[in-house]
Design a protein around this motif. Sequence first.
Motif, mmCIF file in Angstrom:
data_model
loop_
_atom_site.group_PDB
_atom_site.id
_atom_site.type_symbol
_atom_site.label_atom_id
_atom_site.label_comp_id
_atom_site.label_asym_id
_atom_site.label_seq_id
_atom_site.Cartn_x
_atom_site.Cartn_y
_atom_site.Cartn_z
ATOM 1 N N ARG A 302 19.827 116.968 36.065
ATOM 2 C CA ARG A 302 19.218 116.700 37.362
ATOM 3 C C ARG A 302 17.928 117.519 37.501
ATOM 4 O O ARG A 302 17.703 118.516 36.808
ATOM 5 C CB ARG A 302 20.188 117.062 38.485
ATOM 6 C CG ARG A 302 21.479 116.232 38.458
ATOM 7 C CD ARG A 302 21.625 115.411 39.695
ATOM 8 N NE ARG A 302 22.834 114.606 39.660
ATOM 9 C CZ ARG A 302 23.718 114.569 40.621
ATOM 10 N NH1 ARG A 302 23.554 115.337 41.686
ATOM 11 N NH2 ARG A 302 24.755 113.760 40.549
ATOM 12 N N ASP A 303 17.063 117.089 38.425
ATOM 13 C CA ASP A 303 15.740 117.711 38.562
ATOM 14 C C ASP A 303 15.829 119.195 38.905
ATOM 15 O O ASP A 303 15.080 120.014 38.346
ATOM 16 C CB ASP A 303 14.943 116.973 39.650
ATOM 17 C CG ASP A 303 14.574 115.556 39.236
ATOM 18 O OD1 ASP A 303 14.595 115.282 38.011
ATOM 19 O OD2 ASP A 303 14.277 114.730 40.121
ATOM 20 N N HIS A 304 16.728 119.565 39.804
ATOM 21 C CA HIS A 304 16.778 120.965 40.213
ATOM 22 C C HIS A 304 17.285 121.854 39.065
ATOM 23 O O HIS A 304 16.897 123.017 38.956
ATOM 24 C CB HIS A 304 17.667 121.128 41.451
ATOM 25 C CG HIS A 304 19.111 120.864 41.204
ATOM 26 N ND1 HIS A 304 19.633 119.598 41.071
ATOM 27 C CD2 HIS A 304 20.177 121.721 41.066
ATOM 28 C CE1 HIS A 304 20.929 119.663 40.871
ATOM 29 N NE2 HIS A 304 21.286 120.940 40.857
ATOM 30 N N VAL A 305 18.137 121.293 38.186
ATOM 31 C CA VAL A 305 18.612 122.058 37.030
ATOM 32 C C VAL A 305 17.472 122.217 36.016
ATOM 33 O O VAL A 305 17.259 123.308 35.459
ATOM 34 C CB VAL A 305 19.836 121.368 36.390
ATOM 35 C CG1 VAL A 305 20.278 122.138 35.143
ATOM 36 C CG2 VAL A 305 20.977 121.269 37.385
ATOM 37 N N ASN A 306 16.720 121.144 35.770
ATOM 38 C CA ASN A 306 15.581 121.226 34.850
ATOM 39 C C ASN A 306 14.515 122.189 35.360
ATOM 40 O O ASN A 306 13.874 122.905 34.573
ATOM 41 C CB ASN A 306 14.972 119.833 34.653
ATOM 42 C CG ASN A 306 15.892 118.908 33.867
ATOM 43 O OD1 ASN A 306 16.649 119.372 33.007
ATOM 44 N ND2 ASN A 306 15.842 117.617 34.149
ATOM 45 N N LEU A 307 14.337 122.202 36.689
ATOM 46 C CA LEU A 307 13.367 123.132 37.268
ATOM 47 C C LEU A 307 13.795 124.580 37.035
ATOM 48 O O LEU A 307 12.950 125.447 36.724
ATOM 49 C CB LEU A 307 13.220 122.849 38.763
ATOM 50 C CG LEU A 307 12.189 123.701 39.504
ATOM 51 C CD1 LEU A 307 10.786 123.487 38.928
ATOM 52 C CD2 LEU A 307 12.196 123.367 40.994
ATOM 53 N N SER A 308 15.078 124.862 37.132
ATOM 54 C CA SER A 308 15.583 126.212 36.875
ATOM 55 C C SER A 308 15.421 126.589 35.412
ATOM 56 O O SER A 308 15.126 127.744 35.085
ATOM 57 C CB SER A 308 17.057 126.310 37.273
ATOM 58 O OG SER A 308 17.212 126.167 38.657
ATOM 59 N N SER A 311 11.882 127.502 34.859
ATOM 60 C CA SER A 311 11.560 128.779 35.520
ATOM 61 C C SER A 311 12.084 129.974 34.736
ATOM 62 O O SER A 311 11.841 131.118 35.115
ATOM 63 C CB SER A 311 12.130 128.795 36.935
ATOM 64 O OG SER A 311 11.599 127.730 37.704
ATOM 65 N N ILE A 318 22.025 129.579 36.251
ATOM 66 C CA ILE A 318 21.918 128.124 36.452
ATOM 67 C C ILE A 318 23.285 127.525 36.766
ATOM 68 O O ILE A 318 23.437 126.695 37.666
ATOM 69 C CB ILE A 318 21.312 127.456 35.208
ATOM 70 C CG1 ILE A 318 19.862 127.908 35.028
ATOM 71 C CG2 ILE A 318 21.397 125.933 35.299
ATOM 72 C CD1 ILE A 318 19.208 127.406 33.745
ATOM 73 N N THR A 321 24.426 128.901 40.374
ATOM 74 C CA THR A 321 23.638 128.538 41.559
ATOM 75 C C THR A 321 23.249 127.062 41.612
ATOM 76 O O THR A 321 23.046 126.524 42.702
ATOM 77 C CB THR A 321 22.352 129.383 41.615
ATOM 78 O OG1 THR A 321 21.569 129.147 40.425
ATOM 79 C CG2 THR A 321 22.685 130.855 41.713
ATOM 80 N N ASP A 322 23.139 126.408 40.465
ATOM 81 C CA ASP A 322 22.637 125.027 40.458
ATOM 82 C C ASP A 322 23.698 123.980 40.136
ATOM 83 O O ASP A 322 23.501 122.797 40.411
ATOM 84 C CB ASP A 322 21.483 124.883 39.442
ATOM 85 C CG ASP A 322 20.286 125.743 39.811
ATOM 86 O OD1 ASP A 322 19.977 125.806 41.006
ATOM 87 O OD2 ASP A 322 19.683 126.348 38.908
ATOM 88 N N TYR A 326 27.865 122.247 43.466
ATOM 89 C CA TYR A 326 28.107 120.806 43.536
ATOM 90 C C TYR A 326 29.536 120.448 43.091
ATOM 91 O O TYR A 326 29.987 119.321 43.331
ATOM 92 C CB TYR A 326 27.097 120.059 42.656
ATOM 93 C CG TYR A 326 25.696 120.097 43.203
ATOM 94 C CD1 TYR A 326 25.228 119.099 44.036
ATOM 95 C CD2 TYR A 326 24.835 121.147 42.886
ATOM 96 C CE1 TYR A 326 23.936 119.132 44.546
ATOM 97 C CE2 TYR A 326 23.543 121.198 43.389
ATOM 98 C CZ TYR A 326 23.106 120.190 44.222
ATOM 99 O OH TYR A 326 21.826 120.225 44.727
#
Length: 416
Positions: A302-308, A311, A318, A321-322, A326
């Motif tokens: 997912r996008d928020h996981v790839n963003l982490s 980063s 990850i 928190t990510d 869920y």
Amino acid sequence: MKNQIRQIFHSSKFLGGFCVMIFLLLLMIVYPLFVTDDPLEMIGQGNFFKPGTYISVTDTVDTDTYTLKLDNVGARLESKISVEDRADMADWLEKFGGVGISQIDVTDAEGLIRLWEQYYSKDAAQDGLLISKKKYYARLDKKIDGILEDTDLKIAAEDPETGDISIAETIPANAYVNTKDIATKRTFILGTDNFGRDVLTELASATKTSLMIGLVAGAVATLIGLILGLLAGYVGGFVDDTIMFVTNLFTVIPSFVLLILISYSVGESARGVTLVATIIGLTSWPWTTRSVRSQVISLRNRDHVNLSKLSGHSLFRIILTDILPYLASYVVMALIVQISSGILSEAQLSMIGLGPATTKVSTLGLMMSWAMTYSAHLNGAWWAFLPVIFSIALISFSLNLMNIGLDQVFNPQLRD
């Protein structure tokens, strides 16, 4: 979060299961406050005393009496002559007493006994009747001898100086006592078990212990399954292959067989409540691992996981928190199922003699095992096992109902 909690308690299924569970918890908390006796105290000197209030026979003699005009004979007949006895008496009178079937009425206990007293003789010809049956009829004749007579009861006493026996008191047949005047009495709402222990007090304690076993087993199984599922689903590759190989290996071997082998290998002396709960948890994690892994695979790209990842966040950050937030609802549902499964597994182990070996606490499984070992089902002692079965069913029902309610809230496909 508040909106989710509101949705959960708006679910009729979850609310129903939750109320049942709260009732059970209140019973386990409140009942010991009023009944402080040891749940395993052997009060009755005998097996399976039926439910009711037991009063001291000695105290009834020394208590003030009241004269009541009641049908003592009718009540005595109903309590001493069962339906089976009446049927056997009618059968003997017809076959060996020469009494016509039209003269016999098994619903009229008094009339049936008068016919019996008139025609029965143990010396009568009873061709084709087994010796055991002849002895049964002789015992029955002694039991009902004088049952129709409403006579006074005479109590004899010994003179301490001369040793002579004389009538000290006569109790009229129509004399009664008020149970509130009896000093020594005890009520067993669910009777006693094979060891003479109060079943209700034991049941409240056993339910508490079984829920603790289910909670420990569920926590262990869910924790192991969650950790392995998160690592397998997110890391992938060799880690995923290794974890899934072990998981599939445990899945192929029936978990209950593993449970039996491990429980037997640790020895009876070491099988305490906590150890049995831990063993159940150690054999129940595979399906949780597979389920969590499939959920993580759908989340890891997912996008928020790839963003982490971009980063530079660490693997554990990850996951914690990510991804884990869920899975929170799914983990709670898995825990509920594991708790229910743990309680049932303990009951199964105890039924085959591999449950907790303890003399300090009881469990629902141990109560079932004791009842079956001492043939409560054959002796008609329903109070020794039916309340236990009902308690196990009620706990499983409430937990599964809560789980279905949570699933309907968090699974969009199941929402109304």
